[in-house]
Design a protein around this motif. Sequence first.
Motif, PDB file in Angstrom:
ATOM      1  N   GLY A  75      29.081 -35.038 -14.552  1.00 20.48           N
ATOM      2  CA  GLY A  75      27.975 -35.944 -14.266  1.00 20.48           C
ATOM      3  C   GLY A  75      28.268 -36.863 -12.754  1.00 20.48           C
ATOM      4  O   GLY A  75      29.387 -36.721 -12.033  1.00 20.48           O
ATOM      5  N   ASN A  76      27.330 -37.283 -12.228  1.00 21.76           N
ATOM      6  CA  ASN A  76      27.032 -37.949 -11.067  1.00 21.76           C
ATOM      7  C   ASN A  76      27.478 -37.210  -9.798  1.00 21.76           C
ATOM      8  O   ASN A  76      27.870 -37.582  -8.881  1.00 21.76           O
ATOM      9  CB  ASN A  76      27.967 -39.302 -11.042  1.00 21.76           C
ATOM     10  N   ILE A  77      27.094 -35.964  -9.902  1.00 21.55           N
ATOM     11  CA  ILE A  77      27.274 -34.867  -8.826  1.00 21.55           C
ATOM     12  C   ILE A  77      26.514 -35.002  -7.686  1.00 21.55           C
ATOM     13  O   ILE A  77      25.349 -35.412  -7.952  1.00 21.55           O
ATOM     14  CB  ILE A  77      27.737 -33.527  -9.190  1.00 21.55           C
ATOM     15  N   VAL A 101      24.622 -26.085 -12.670  1.00 21.18           N
ATOM     16  CA  VAL A 101      24.040 -27.365 -12.270  1.00 21.18           C
ATOM     17  C   VAL A 101      22.669 -27.368 -13.070  1.00 21.18           C
ATOM     18  O   VAL A 101      21.921 -26.489 -12.973  1.00 21.18           O
ATOM     19  CB  VAL A 101      23.726 -27.429 -11.021  1.00 21.18           C
ATOM     20  N   MET A 102      22.112 -28.537 -13.822  1.00 21.37           N
ATOM     21  CA  MET A 102      20.937 -28.637 -14.214  1.00 21.37           C
ATOM     22  C   MET A 102      19.755 -29.364 -13.523  1.00 21.37           C
ATOM     23  O   MET A 102      20.230 -30.224 -12.542  1.00 21.37           O
ATOM     24  CB  MET A 102      21.107 -29.707 -15.554  1.00 21.37           C
ATOM     25  N   TYR A 103      18.598 -28.544 -13.338  1.00 25.14           N
ATOM     26  CA  TYR A 103      17.747 -29.008 -12.416  1.00 25.14           C
ATOM     27  C   TYR A 103      16.183 -29.352 -13.087  1.00 25.14           C
ATOM     28  O   TYR A 103      16.164 -28.780 -14.551  1.00 25.14           O
ATOM     29  CB  TYR A 103      17.295 -27.659 -11.662  1.00 25.14           C
ATOM     30  N   ASP A 104      15.799 -30.209 -12.542  1.00 27.86           N
ATOM     31  CA  ASP A 104      14.447 -30.803 -13.483  1.00 27.86           C
ATOM     32  C   ASP A 104      13.290 -29.809 -13.472  1.00 27.86           C
ATOM     33  O   ASP A 104      13.055 -29.390 -12.149  1.00 27.86           O
ATOM     34  CB  ASP A 104      13.963 -32.369 -12.660  1.00 27.86           C
ATOM     35  N   LYS A 105      12.635 -29.391 -14.253  1.00 27.72           N
ATOM     36  CA  LYS A 105      11.688 -28.516 -14.251  1.00 27.72           C
ATOM     37  C   LYS A 105      10.541 -28.726 -13.687  1.00 27.72           C
ATOM     38  O   LYS A 105       9.644 -28.126 -13.153  1.00 27.72           O
ATOM     39  CB  LYS A 105      11.287 -27.836 -15.622  1.00 27.72           C
ATOM     40  N   TYR A 106      10.277 -29.948 -13.162  1.00 31.26           N
ATOM     41  CA  TYR A 106       9.002 -30.359 -12.803  1.00 31.26           C
ATOM     42  C   TYR A 106       9.140 -30.518 -11.233  1.00 31.26           C
ATOM     43  O   TYR A 106       8.374 -30.194 -10.587  1.00 31.26           O
ATOM     44  CB  TYR A 106       8.598 -31.877 -13.254  1.00 31.26           C
ATOM     45  N   SER A 107      10.348 -31.231 -10.720  1.00 28.03           N
ATOM     46  CA  SER A 107      10.530 -31.529  -9.308  1.00 28.03           C
ATOM     47  C   SER A 107      11.398 -30.438  -8.578  1.00 28.03           C
ATOM     48  O   SER A 107      11.210 -30.113  -7.533  1.00 28.03           O
ATOM     49  CB  SER A 107      11.192 -32.935  -9.104  1.00 28.03           C
ATOM     50  N   GLY A 108      12.048 -29.776  -9.620  1.00 29.07           N
ATOM     51  CA  GLY A 108      13.106 -28.547  -8.990  1.00 29.07           C
ATOM     52  C   GLY A 108      14.495 -29.069  -8.279  1.00 29.07           C
ATOM     53  O   GLY A 108      14.893 -28.479  -8.020  1.00 29.07           O
ATOM     54  N   ARG A 109      14.580 -30.625  -8.449  1.00 31.22           N
ATOM     55  CA  ARG A 109      15.689 -31.201  -7.847  1.00 31.22           C
ATOM     56  C   ARG A 109      16.712 -31.368  -8.945  1.00 31.22           C
ATOM     57  O   ARG A 109      16.487 -31.424 -10.116  1.00 31.22           O
ATOM     58  CB  ARG A 109      15.460 -32.593  -7.473  1.00 31.22           C
ATOM     59  N   SER A 110      18.013 -31.215  -8.536  1.00 27.01           N
ATOM     60  CA  SER A 110      19.380 -31.418  -9.469  1.00 27.01           C
ATOM     61  C   SER A 110      19.198 -32.617 -10.064  1.00 27.01           C
ATOM     62  O   SER A 110      18.693 -33.673  -9.637  1.00 27.01           O
ATOM     63  CB  SER A 110      20.393 -31.185  -8.356  1.00 27.01           C
ATOM     64  N   ARG A 111      19.533 -32.611 -11.265  1.00 24.81           N
ATOM     65  CA  ARG A 111      19.507 -33.797 -12.155  1.00 24.81           C
ATOM     66  C   ARG A 111      20.901 -34.483 -11.923  1.00 24.81           C
ATOM     67  O   ARG A 111      21.282 -35.162 -12.713  1.00 24.81           O
ATOM     68  CB  ARG A 111      19.313 -33.530 -13.600  1.00 24.81           C
ATOM     69  N   ARG A 112      21.803 -34.103 -11.045  1.00 28.73           N
ATOM     70  CA  ARG A 112      22.926 -34.761 -10.649  1.00 28.73           C
ATOM     71  C   ARG A 112      24.230 -34.471 -11.726  1.00 28.73           C
ATOM     72  O   ARG A 112      24.794 -35.361 -11.895  1.00 28.73           O
ATOM     73  CB  ARG A 112      22.848 -36.210 -10.527  1.00 28.73           C
ATOM     74  N   PHE A 113      23.712 -33.524 -12.754  1.00 27.26           N
ATOM     75  CA  PHE A 113      24.733 -33.283 -13.625  1.00 27.26           C
ATOM     76  C   PHE A 113      24.692 -31.832 -13.831  1.00 27.26           C
ATOM     77  O   PHE A 113      23.837 -30.980 -13.668  1.00 27.26           O
ATOM     78  CB  PHE A 113      24.790 -34.273 -14.850  1.00 27.26           C
ATOM     79  N   GLY A 114      26.019 -31.331 -14.719  1.00 22.67           N
ATOM     80  CA  GLY A 114      26.101 -29.919 -14.981  1.00 22.67           C
ATOM     81  C   GLY A 114      26.809 -29.566 -16.035  1.00 22.67           C
ATOM     82  O   GLY A 114      27.420 -30.450 -16.572  1.00 22.67           O
ATOM     83  N   ILE A 141      32.653 -38.504  -9.561  1.00 17.48           N
ATOM     84  CA  ILE A 141      31.891 -37.560 -10.503  1.00 17.48           C
ATOM     85  C   ILE A 141      32.678 -37.957 -11.854  1.00 17.48           C
ATOM     86  O   ILE A 141      33.866 -38.693 -12.073  1.00 17.48           O
ATOM     87  CB  ILE A 141      32.256 -36.245 -10.498  1.00 17.48           C
ATOM     88  N   LYS A 142      31.961 -37.775 -13.022  1.00 16.47           N
ATOM     89  CA  LYS A 142      32.533 -38.068 -14.380  1.00 16.47           C
ATOM     90  C   LYS A 142      32.765 -36.691 -15.066  1.00 16.47           C
ATOM     91  O   LYS A 142      31.788 -35.648 -14.953  1.00 16.47           O
ATOM     92  CB  LYS A 142      31.361 -38.805 -15.274  1.00 16.47           C
ATOM     93  N   VAL A 143      33.865 -36.458 -15.535  1.00 12.87           N
ATOM     94  CA  VAL A 143      34.364 -34.970 -16.256  1.00 12.87           C
ATOM     95  C   VAL A 143      34.701 -35.434 -17.589  1.00 12.87           C
ATOM     96  O   VAL A 143      35.629 -36.226 -17.709  1.00 12.87           O
ATOM     97  CB  VAL A 143      35.406 -34.468 -15.476  1.00 12.87           C
ATOM     98  N   ASN A 144      34.087 -34.827 -18.802  1.00 15.17           N
ATOM     99  CA  ASN A 144      34.578 -35.030 -20.001  1.00 15.17           C
ATOM    100  C   ASN A 144      34.125 -33.805 -20.853  1.00 15.17           C
ATOM    101  O   ASN A 144      32.968 -33.271 -20.646  1.00 15.17           O
ATOM    102  CB  ASN A 144      34.233 -36.405 -20.816  1.00 15.17           C
TER     103      ASN A 144
END
Length: 245
Positions: A75-77, A101-114, A141-144
């Motif tokens: 998270g927080n990438i 990396v996870m992207y928002d289907k509406y805006s196409g922008r990264s959701r800042r986590f993966g 970044i957060k990794v767990n």
Amino acid sequence: MATTISSLAATHSLHRRCCRSSPSSPSTPARVSFRAAPPAAAAARARRRAAVQVLASSAVLEAPEELATRKLYVGNIPRTVTNDELSAMFAEHGTVVRAEVMYDKYSGRSRRFGFVTMSTVEEANAATEALNETEVGGRKIKVNVTESFLPNIDLSAPEPEPAFVDSQYKVYVGNLAKTVTTEVLKNFFSEKGEVLSATVSRVPGTPKSKGFGFVTFSSDEEVEAAISTFNNTELEGQTIRVNKA
């Protein structure tokens, strides 16, 4: 009558000769090859098939749990990080099976986590210890390890959500804390305009938040005011991201 009986007797005799099996006849079917297997052999095959089915079923049931111990949440990438860059980041600590990396289907922008899946539990633990709270692109970044596949999912019936009123004046709100409800989100944004509606996206059939939501307004000015006011501000202990949807 005598002729008739004689004819029938001849026909019956011919029928017996034609239908009697002859070991030397090439036209006689090899009936031995079509005989059923002895009961003991059939039972053994049935036991083997049952054993294979049990093993296959066990693999299906256990695989998600085993995968959860190797799959890491990142998270927080930075929004610019790609799948390849995310993979390269973790490849220094083991074999990366998948990085996404996870992207928002509406805006196409990264959701800042993966999510990153390592090949072994040991590698996943090593990557977590080495990379959690490290800085990437100016962000910590957060990794767990991800939550267990089944035991930690709350399957209780979710509270009914109010109907969402869509609008062309809408903002996407990301990085929401799991505690944020639709009501909390709506009240939070009501400070900067007339909120028509709000919704927090949830895993279907559960009350579990997906970490993002949407808020609609009555004008473009209110959208701009919400973005400038609330983007990168804190809500329920997490810094939220707000942009046009």
